[in-house]
Design an enzyme around this catalytic site. Structure first.
Site, PDB file in Angstrom:
ATOM      1  N   ARG A 238     -81.406  49.060 -21.630  1.00 13.70           N
ATOM      2  CA  ARG A 238     -80.138  48.818 -21.540  1.00 13.70           C
ATOM      3  C   ARG A 238     -79.638  49.492 -23.481  1.00 13.70           C
ATOM      4  NH1 ARG A 238     -77.672  43.034 -21.346  1.00 13.70           N
ATOM      5  NH2 ARG A 238     -78.009  42.657 -19.019  1.00 13.70           N
TER       6      ARG A 238
ATOM      7  N   ARG B 240     -66.649  50.784 -26.066  1.00 12.22           N
ATOM      8  CA  ARG B 240     -65.923  49.638 -26.048  1.00 12.22           C
ATOM      9  C   ARG B 240     -64.637  48.986 -26.097  1.00 12.22           C
ATOM     10  NH1 ARG B 240     -68.286  43.884 -25.284  1.00 12.22           N
ATOM     11  NH2 ARG B 240     -66.631  43.192 -24.718  1.00 12.22           N
TER      12      ARG B 240
ATOM     13  N   ARG C 273     -74.640  47.144 -27.513  1.00 10.95           N
ATOM     14  CA  ARG C 273     -73.771  46.995 -28.446  1.00 10.95           C
ATOM     15  C   ARG C 273     -75.170  47.212 -29.755  1.00 10.95           C
ATOM     16  NH1 ARG C 273     -73.799  41.567 -25.969  1.00 10.95           N
ATOM     17  NH2 ARG C 273     -75.313  41.859 -25.308  1.00 10.95           N
TER      18      ARG C 273
ATOM     19  N   TYR D 241     -76.723  34.404  -9.652  1.00 12.87           N
ATOM     20  CA  TYR D 241     -75.530  34.311  -9.417  1.00 12.87           C
ATOM     21  C   TYR D 241     -74.389  34.165  -9.699  1.00 12.87           C
ATOM     22  CZ  TYR D 241     -77.430  36.431 -14.304  1.00 12.87           C
ATOM     23  OH  TYR D 241     -78.876  36.598 -15.243  1.00 12.87           O
TER      24      TYR D 241
ATOM     25  N   ASP E 221     -73.018  47.549 -13.923  1.00 10.50           N
ATOM     26  CA  ASP E 221     -73.889  45.926 -14.056  1.00 10.50           C
ATOM     27  C   ASP E 221     -74.217  45.566 -12.769  1.00 10.50           C
ATOM     28  OD1 ASP E 221     -74.304  43.934 -16.409  1.00 10.50           O
ATOM     29  OD2 ASP E 221     -73.598  42.760 -14.143  1.00 10.50           O
TER      30      ASP E 221
HETATM   31  O1  CP3 Z   1     -79.547  49.338 -19.159  1.00 12.15           O
HETATM   32  C1  CP3 Z   1     -78.198  49.688 -19.256  1.00 12.15           C
HETATM   33  O2  CP3 Z   1     -78.377  50.238 -20.890  1.00 12.15           O
HETATM   34  C2  CP3 Z   1     -77.551  49.422 -17.773  1.00 12.15           C
HETATM   35  C3  CP3 Z   1     -76.517  49.012 -17.967  1.00 12.15           C
HETATM   36  C4  CP3 Z   1     -77.075  47.725 -17.405  1.00 12.15           C
HETATM   37  C5  CP3 Z   1     -75.960  46.700 -18.090  1.00 12.15           C
HETATM   38  N1  CP3 Z   1     -76.386  45.556 -17.326  1.00 12.15           N
HETATM   39  C6  CP3 Z   1     -75.491  47.071 -18.907  1.00 12.15           C
HETATM   40  C7  CP3 Z   1     -74.550  45.541 -19.819  1.00 12.15           C
HETATM   41  C8  CP3 Z   1     -77.887  47.407 -16.507  1.00 12.15           C
HETATM   42  C9  CP3 Z   1     -78.854  47.620 -15.804  1.00 12.15           C
HETATM   43  C10 CP3 Z   1     -77.660  45.573 -16.493  1.00 12.15           C
HETATM   44  C11 CP3 Z   1     -78.639  44.869 -15.545  1.00 12.15           C
HETATM   45  C12 CP3 Z   1     -78.253  43.701 -16.258  1.00 12.15           C
HETATM   46  N2  CP3 Z   1     -76.754  43.403 -15.798  1.00 12.15           N
HETATM   47  C13 CP3 Z   1     -78.853  42.277 -15.560  1.00 12.15           C
HETATM   48  C14 CP3 Z   1     -80.475  42.979 -15.604  1.00 12.15           C
HETATM   49  C15 CP3 Z   1     -81.596  43.369 -16.175  1.00 12.15           C
HETATM   50  C16 CP3 Z   1     -81.211  42.023 -16.684  1.00 12.15           C
HETATM   51  O3  CP3 Z   1     -81.039  42.064 -18.292  1.00 12.15           O
HETATM   52  O4  CP3 Z   1     -82.736  41.083 -17.277  1.00 12.15           O
HETATM   53  C17 CP3 Z   1     -78.815  41.591 -15.275  1.00 12.15           C
HETATM   54  C18 CP3 Z   1     -79.110  39.711 -15.254  1.00 12.15           C
HETATM   55  C19 CP3 Z   1     -77.097  41.454 -16.170  1.00 12.15           C
HETATM   56  C20 CP3 Z   1     -76.210  39.991 -16.336  1.00 12.15           C
HETATM   57  C21 CP3 Z   1     -75.161  40.474 -17.377  1.00 12.15           C
HETATM   58  N3  CP3 Z   1     -74.818  41.555 -18.061  1.00 12.15           N
HETATM   59  C22 CP3 Z   1     -75.810  39.412 -18.131  1.00 12.15           C
HETATM   60  C23 CP3 Z   1     -76.531  38.169 -18.071  1.00 12.15           C
HETATM   61  C24 CP3 Z   1     -74.954  40.275 -19.206  1.00 12.15           C
HETATM   62  C25 CP3 Z   1     -74.633  39.086 -20.359  1.00 12.15           C
HETATM   63  C26 CP3 Z   1     -75.627  38.800 -21.870  1.00 12.15           C
HETATM   64  C27 CP3 Z   1     -75.540  40.066 -22.572  1.00 12.15           C
HETATM   65  O5  CP3 Z   1     -76.006  40.827 -22.662  1.00 12.15           O
HETATM   66  O6  CP3 Z   1     -74.174  40.078 -23.317  1.00 12.15           O
HETATM   67  C28 CP3 Z   1     -74.553  40.894 -19.170  1.00 12.15           C
HETATM   68  C29 CP3 Z   1     -73.688  41.430 -19.959  1.00 12.15           C
HETATM   69  C30 CP3 Z   1     -73.975  43.116 -19.865  1.00 12.15           C
HETATM   70  N4  CP3 Z   1     -74.731  43.666 -18.831  1.00 12.15           N
HETATM   71  C31 CP3 Z   1     -74.055  44.179 -21.816  1.00 12.15           C
HETATM   72  C32 CP3 Z   1     -74.377  45.674 -21.368  1.00 12.15           C
HETATM   73  C33 CP3 Z   1     -74.784  46.182 -21.639  1.00 12.15           C
HETATM   74  C34 CP3 Z   1     -73.174  43.654 -22.347  1.00 12.15           C
HETATM   75  C35 CP3 Z   1     -71.408  43.541 -22.352  1.00 12.15           C
HETATM   76  C36 CP3 Z   1     -71.122  43.963 -23.641  1.00 12.15           C
HETATM   77  O7  CP3 Z   1     -70.866  45.159 -24.491  1.00 12.15           O
HETATM   78  O8  CP3 Z   1     -70.927  43.186 -24.339  1.00 12.15           O
END
Ligand code: CP3
Length: 345
Positions: free
Chosen positions: A24, A37, A28, A151, A74
């Site tokens: 990540r 964003r 944010r 999911y 994602d």
């Molecule tokens: O790592 C990186 O910077 C690359 C991009 C990336 C994102 N999600 C961006 C993201 C990667 C590799 C993921 C993987 C991901 N997404 C996983 C596996 C890794 C882990 O965290 O266990 C999972 C389970 C998801 C599903 C997901 N996406 C959830 C559950 C959420 C909401 C929770 C949260 O953190 O807000 C997301 C949103 C998400 N994916 C964000 C980002 C930067 C936040 C979104 C925003 O900007 O509001």
């Protein structure tokens, strides 16, 4: 011979200082991410906007000079490409239409039909392959089938993956067919990322820890092994990182059982344990606790050094044990990187 440090570690080389990137890392906690964003609108619009997705991928590379960039996307986009509805509830997380019956499964698209929807992601990869500094490795990724299935079945994130376990118990054929569909789509999705310029791919199995015994073998190990075997057949020499999060004892032998070149380690196991039981088989990635990016200070420096020292005897890519959180202080990331890079023996 490649001079990219991440690729050298993935080939099994023990380096004096581990290369570093952060889960990540585009996110944010960074003001520049929040600005881009806001420009894109919502999170999914950012994922599908190739120019802006490439921009946020590059932001942490410019700010910190990480050794790898991870494609901004994602793991749930593939669900949408398979025909599920997907949206994000602000402050809550993902929501999807649910798969709970053979009819729901039959209504999904075939694995071969995903590419129209995912074309902007491949374009993001092409832009990054063009624009990244030459020393930076580009990592593509997907969710592992079990995690994506949790999911799709529940229609949201769950603490214990209850709905997925329930479908597995009640209708194993439908559950296994969903795993197979996601497996096939994931192979094609990652293969297209590689064709577009990804040099490494990573499989995120965030909920692997809730699979026990035979279920762990059948639904964490086997689909991962199938994806890796097929990708390596199509792209000889492609390095692959697997992240069976909270697998515990399941980490032992995971690289051998799946063919992964590197196993990423979460914070439920100690670096010393992982060095003894996982790094013996090859490269490991991890595993500083993400809360140090919030709290910083002496403890951050001490724990960062402890992770580097524990893994010094073999191939290691420094990372957190899970993603950096939105409340992290960007200055603490700088301190972590400086500590790692100053840690020559
Ligand atoms: O790592 C990186 O910077 C690359 C991009 C990336 C994102 N999600 C961006 C993201 C990667 C590799 C993921 C993987 C991901 N997404 C996983 C596996 C890794 C882990 O965290 O266990 C999972 C389970 C998801 C599903 C997901 N996406 C959830 C559950 C959420 C909401 C929770 C949260 O953190 O807000 C997301 C949103 C998400 N994916 C964000 C980002 C930067 C936040 C979104 C925003 O900007 O509001």
């Amino acid at each position: 011979m490649t001079d990219k440090l991440i690729l050298r570690a993935l080939k099994g080389e023990t380096l004096p200082t581990p290369p570093i990137w952060m889960m990540r890392q585009a996110g944010r906690y960074l003001p520049e991410y929040r600005a881009t964003r806001a420009q894109a609108g919502d999170f999914l619009s950012l994922c599908y906007n190739s120019e802006l997705a490439a921009e946020v991928t590059l932001q942490p590379i410019r700010r910190y000079g990480f050794d790898a960039a991870i494609l901004f996307a994602d793991i749930l986009l593939i669900c949408q490409a398979l025909g599920a509805d997907l949206w994000f509830e602000t402050g809550e997380g993902p929501r999807l239409s649910t798969i709970t019956s053979p009819a729901d499964l039959a209504a999904l698209k075939p694995a071969t039909a995903i590419h129209d929807r995912l074309a902007p992601i491949y374009e993001t990869v092409r832009l990054l392959a063009r624009d990244l500094p030459r020393e930076t490795t580009l990592i593509g990724f997907a969710g592992a089938p079990w995690t994506v299935a949790t999911y799709m079945i529940a229609g949201r994130g769950t603490k214990d993956q209850g709905p997925a376990h329930a479908l597995k118990a009640a209708d194993r054929a439908t559950f296994a067919a969903l795993i197979d569909l996601i497996t096939e789509a994931t192979i094609d999705y990652l293969s297209e990322q590689v064709k577009a310029g990804a040099e490494v791919v990573k499989l995120f199995d965030s909920w692997a820890g809730s699979l026990k015994g035979e279920d762990f073998t059948d639904f964490a190990v086997k689909p991962t092994a199938r994806i890796i075997a097929e990708l390596k057949a199509r792209h000889p020499g492609l390095p692959i990182i697997a992240f069976p999060r909270e697998a515990g004892q399941g980490y032992i032998g995971f690289a051998k059982a799946t063919g992964a070149d590197c196993v990423a380690i979460d914070n439920s196991v100690s670096p010393a344990w992982a060095a003894a039981h996982v790094q013996v088989d090859g490269c490991v990635q991890g595993n500083l606790a993400p809360h140090h990016m919030v709290t910083g200070g002496e403890a951050l420096v001490r724990e960062t050094r402890a992770v580097v020292e524990a893994f010094r005897g073999g191939p290691h890519i420094f990372n957190l044990g899970h993603g950096i959180t939105p409340d992290a202080d960007p200055e603490n990331v700088t301190l972590m990187i400086e500590t790692v890079r100053a840690s020559r023996p």
